[in-house]
Design an enzyme around this catalytic site. Structure first.
Site, PDB file in Angstrom:
ATOM      1  N   ARG A 110       0.715  -1.238   0.022  1.00 60.83           N
ATOM      2  CA  ARG A 110      -0.059   0.094   0.084  1.00 60.83           C
ATOM      3  C   ARG A 110       1.071   1.220  -0.179  1.00 60.83           C
ATOM      4  O   ARG A 110       2.001   1.069   0.801  1.00 60.83           O
ATOM      5  CB  ARG A 110      -0.912  -0.112   1.133  1.00 60.83           C
ATOM      6  CG  ARG A 110      -1.809   1.008   1.341  1.00 60.83           C
ATOM      7  CD  ARG A 110      -2.999   0.966   0.332  1.00 60.83           C
ATOM      8  NE  ARG A 110      -4.265   1.558   0.894  1.00 60.83           N
ATOM      9  CZ  ARG A 110      -5.115   2.056  -0.013  1.00 60.83           C
ATOM     10  NH1 ARG A 110      -5.036   1.670  -1.105  1.00 60.83           N
ATOM     11  NH2 ARG A 110      -6.118   2.749   0.315  1.00 60.83           N
ATOM     12  N   THR A 383      -9.987   0.133  -9.513  1.00 62.72           N
ATOM     13  CA  THR A 383      -9.030  -0.981  -8.965  1.00 62.72           C
ATOM     14  C   THR A 383      -9.141  -1.962  -9.790  1.00 62.72           C
ATOM     15  O   THR A 383      -9.989  -2.086 -10.723  1.00 62.72           O
ATOM     16  CB  THR A 383      -9.302  -1.220  -7.588  1.00 62.72           C
ATOM     17  OG1 THR A 383      -9.266   0.149  -6.842  1.00 62.72           O
ATOM     18  CG2 THR A 383      -8.356  -2.201  -6.833  1.00 62.72           C
ATOM     19  N   THR A 401      -4.334  -1.245  -7.255  1.00 61.58           N
ATOM     20  CA  THR A 401      -5.114   0.213  -7.518  1.00 61.58           C
ATOM     21  C   THR A 401      -4.259   1.348  -7.601  1.00 61.58           C
ATOM     22  O   THR A 401      -2.994   1.457  -7.222  1.00 61.58           O
ATOM     23  CB  THR A 401      -6.035   0.398  -6.402  1.00 61.58           C
ATOM     24  OG1 THR A 401      -6.847   1.167  -6.798  1.00 61.58           O
ATOM     25  CG2 THR A 401      -5.455   0.712  -4.900  1.00 61.58           C
ATOM     26  N   ASN A 403      -6.348   3.915  -7.349  1.00 64.64           N
ATOM     27  CA  ASN A 403      -7.508   4.562  -6.593  1.00 64.64           C
ATOM     28  C   ASN A 403      -8.574   4.967  -7.963  1.00 64.64           C
ATOM     29  O   ASN A 403      -8.855   4.082  -8.605  1.00 64.64           O
ATOM     30  CB  ASN A 403      -7.066   5.536  -5.746  1.00 64.64           C
ATOM     31  CG  ASN A 403      -8.192   6.146  -4.811  1.00 64.64           C
ATOM     32  OD1 ASN A 403      -9.235   5.352  -4.612  1.00 64.64           O
ATOM     33  ND2 ASN A 403      -8.488   7.356  -4.372  1.00 64.64           N
ATOM     34  N   GLU A 422      -3.999   7.917  -3.997  1.00 64.23           N
ATOM     35  CA  GLU A 422      -4.597   7.525  -2.984  1.00 64.23           C
ATOM     36  C   GLU A 422      -4.854   8.043  -1.475  1.00 64.23           C
ATOM     37  O   GLU A 422      -5.150   7.712  -0.496  1.00 64.23           O
ATOM     38  CB  GLU A 422      -3.584   6.051  -2.605  1.00 64.23           C
ATOM     39  CG  GLU A 422      -3.984   4.830  -2.445  1.00 64.23           C
ATOM     40  CD  GLU A 422      -4.801   4.328  -3.422  1.00 64.23           C
ATOM     41  OE1 GLU A 422      -6.091   3.953  -3.281  1.00 64.23           O
ATOM     42  OE2 GLU A 422      -4.083   3.786  -4.602  1.00 64.23           O
ATOM     43  N   SER A 455      -9.819  -0.900   1.002  1.00 66.64           N
ATOM     44  CA  SER A 455     -10.962  -2.166   1.188  1.00 66.64           C
ATOM     45  C   SER A 455     -10.622  -3.268   0.431  1.00 66.64           C
ATOM     46  O   SER A 455     -11.455  -4.147   0.314  1.00 66.64           O
ATOM     47  CB  SER A 455     -12.395  -1.295   0.514  1.00 66.64           C
ATOM     48  OG  SER A 455     -12.974  -0.427   1.240  1.00 66.64           O
ATOM     49  N   GLY A 475     -13.929  -0.260  -4.847  1.00 65.13           N
ATOM     50  CA  GLY A 475     -14.334   0.597  -3.486  1.00 65.13           C
ATOM     51  C   GLY A 475     -14.915  -0.234  -2.348  1.00 65.13           C
ATOM     52  O   GLY A 475     -14.482  -1.258  -2.163  1.00 65.13           O
TER      53      GLY A 475
HETATM   54  N1  GLY Z   1      -8.185   2.942  -3.471  1.00 64.37           N
HETATM   55  C1  GLY Z   1      -9.359   2.007  -3.108  1.00 64.37           C
HETATM   56  C2  GLY Z   1      -9.102   1.108  -1.818  1.00 64.37           C
HETATM   57  O1  GLY Z   1      -8.035   0.963  -1.573  1.00 64.37           O
HETATM   58  O2  GLY Z   1      -9.788   0.545  -1.448  1.00 64.37           O
END
Ligand code: GLY
Length: 572
Positions: A110, A383, A401, A403, A422, A455, A475
């Site tokens: 991330r 994503t 992703t 985003n 993000e 998510s 999402g």
């Molecule tokens: N950017 C969407 C997620 O990571 O949930």
């Protein structure tokens, strides 16, 4: 940290009894031992959102790679052919089953906030939220995790050098490909934003316009950046030439990254969340994803009901009530486990679920307003996800992703790297919603070096007779899609049926059930309305990619969501 009143008594009880694989601060103690079968499929299955990416995975398997090498090939190729969803300037989360060790691992790639993050940058002079800064341009971008995550995956779990597993992406970017209608649509939709930055326009608007239908589109700068990563690993992106170009470009456009931010970035291994349900072991995403915690909480609530014996309306009723309660909790508590203390022992406990089940009425919806309040959240649809099982029984699901559509729309000059947006997944401005309507809590406030809540929920489901790798973009709907996919799979559905199954979604607030056309028949809809539910039709959502494995005959099956045209699920 202050936990809401409804939780404190249970938390105290759990602290006294002790349980689960997580410490109260969210740090994994140990990854519980896996129970995956000892048999091996002997062939492989890959399902991804683009046929070029699925084929890239098979190309690398044919060169002697395993599922993890194939995953590097699929993810990097998606960066080239599906940049509207994920890529080199974004991040991912991966759930892995390592067959030879019978071990499950989670990789958190991330993005992180730059150290100079300043919440005031996301406000207009009059104090109102500056949504443009949160969603477009370099201020909206976190430090990318995808390159470090893929390097870690290849080095720790793959068999092949990066020069082999990244070769299909490099070739596709250099030689070109015909963008699908979804990418062309995204470029057209974001044309005005892409025109704001010369390197974005140069990449996505050749001759000043989006590529024409059927035109070959090339991305030589992205090819060059992947080559540097193939040659130097992390150093090809986070140090040296690429790092300098990224920082220079971000600064020239008003952003605040430093070379140190890039040099400090690390992809991390974390213990996955594991929950048992009806004889299956579900291995899924821990924080900084909210997905696995929510899925575990929902399954723990549902464990108390015999859904198979219910009519459709009551089955849906109990699932919706479980979704409502899990979504109520998940934004209140969750954030980056390296920064916030989270009551995971409580949220993941069957005793906590027992308590939540107590106030679910048999024939009546619980209005969300009757439950202690949490933040509103509106589903968004971006994503990408892919699933792989190889001939040796290695399994990997990756959700990746940038985003929102085409991320920040900002490309760093000379790199071909499209940056994510993000930063909007943080609760950037207190009490102001993000692009998904998410308000969030202090646990998800931005801070230098911190990961924003996600998510993403790549999940592996392991049973005595059958296993599956399941995931989807979408999402906040990722969580309910994956949950429904798991339930369908456990009910015996094939990969194709799991991917195609009609969907419904509830996320506490807004207090409506989003329904895909055909998910409930007329009688079920009428019964649900009588129970007090507001059903809100929505366009079909999600892009599930599923691979299943039947241990009884060692047959694999791979399916890409029929809702979108370019995906490919293939077994070879
Ligand atoms: N950017 C969407 C997620 O990571 O949930």
């Amino acid at each position: 940290m202050n936990f809401p009143l409804h939780s404190r008594a249970l938390l105290l009880a759990l602290m006294l009894t002790g349980s689960a694989a997580f410490a109260a601060d969210g740090a994994p103690k140990t990854a519980p031992a896996s129970t995956a079968p000892a048999v091996r499929p002997g062939h492989a299955g890959i399902a991804s959102a683009n046929f070029l990416a699925t084929n890239a995975g098979f190309e690398v398997l044919a060169k002697g790679g395993n599922a993890f090498d194939a995953a590097v090939a699929v993810a990097s190729t998606l960066s080239v052919v599906e940049p509207e969803s994920s890529g080199i300037g974004g991040g991912f989360m991966a759930t892995l089953h390592i067959a030879k060790d019978n071990r499950d691992v989670f990789i958190d790639a991330r993005e992180t906030a730059p150290m100079a993050v300043n919440p005031r940058d996301y406000l207009n002079p009059d104090g109102t939220p500056n949504r443009d800064a949160a969603l477009k341009g370099p201020l909206s971008a976190g430090i990318p995790g995808e390159p470090a995550g893929l390097v870690l995956l290849a080095k720790r779990y793959g068999r092949l050098p990066l020069s082999v597993s990244l070769a299909p992406a490099i070739r596709t970017a250099r030689d070109g490909f015909k963008p699908d209608s979804r990418l062309l649509g995204a470029i057209r939709e974001e044309q005005k934003n892409l025109e704001r930055w010369p390197a974005s326009a140069a990449k996505f608007l050749p001759n000043g316009q989006p590529p024409a239908d059927g035109e070959i589109w090339r991305d030589p700068e992205q090819a060059r950046t992947w080559e540097l990563i193939a040659e130097k690993g992390d150093a090809g992106f986070y140090h040296g030439e690429t790092a300098q170009k990224l920082v220079d470009a971000v600064h020239a456009a008003g952003g605040n990254w430093s070379l140190q931010d890039l040099a400090n970035y690390r992809a991390k291994e974390r213990a996955p969340i594991v929950v048992d349900y009806r004889g299956y072991r579900i291995v899924t995403a821990p924080p900084p994803s909210s997905g696995g915690v929510a899925i575990a909480e929902i399954l723990n609530i549902l464990r108390g009901y015999d859904l198979a014996k219910m009519d459709q309306a009551h089955r849906a009723h109990y699932i919706i009530e479980a979704m409502r309660r899990a979504f109520r909790d998940h934004n209140d508590y969750l954030g980056d486990p390296d920064f916030v203390k989270m009551p995971l022992d409580m949220l993941l406990s069957p005793f906590y679920a027992d308590g939540l089940r107590q106030n679910i009425l048999p024939d009546q919806a619980t209005p969300s307003s009757m439950l202690p309040h949490g933040p509103a959240h509106d589903p968004g649809m971006h994503t990408t996800h892919f699933s792989i099982i190889d001939k040796d029984g290695n399994m990997v699901g990756i959700t990746s992703t940038v985003n929102y559509v085409l991320g920040s729309t900002f490309v760093a000059k000379g790199t071909g790297v499209l940056l994510n947006d993000e930063m909007d997944d943080f609760a950037l401005v207190p009490d102001q919603p993000n692009v998904y309507g998410l308000l969030g809590s202090k646990a998800n406030a931005p801070q230098g070096g911190k990961r924003m809540l996600s998510s993403m929920s790549p999940s592996i489901v392991v049973g005595k007779d059958r296993s599956a790798v399941i995931g989807s973009p979408g999402g906040s709907t990722i969580i309910t899609q994956v949950l429904e996919g798991i339930l369908h799979f456990i009910d015996g559905d094939s990969a194709q049926q799991v991917a195609a199954a009609k969907r419904f979604h509830h996320q506490f607030l807004p207090d409506v059930v989003y329904v895909e056309d055909g998910v409930f028949d007329a009688a079920t809809s009428a019964e649900l309305k009588k129970m007090g539910y507001t059903l809100k039709p929505r366009e079909p959502w999600g892009y599930m990619n599923v691979v299943t494995w039947d241990h009884r005959d060692n047959k694999l099956d791979a399916a890409s969501d029929p809702r979108r045209p370019s995906g490919l699920g293939k077994v070879e």
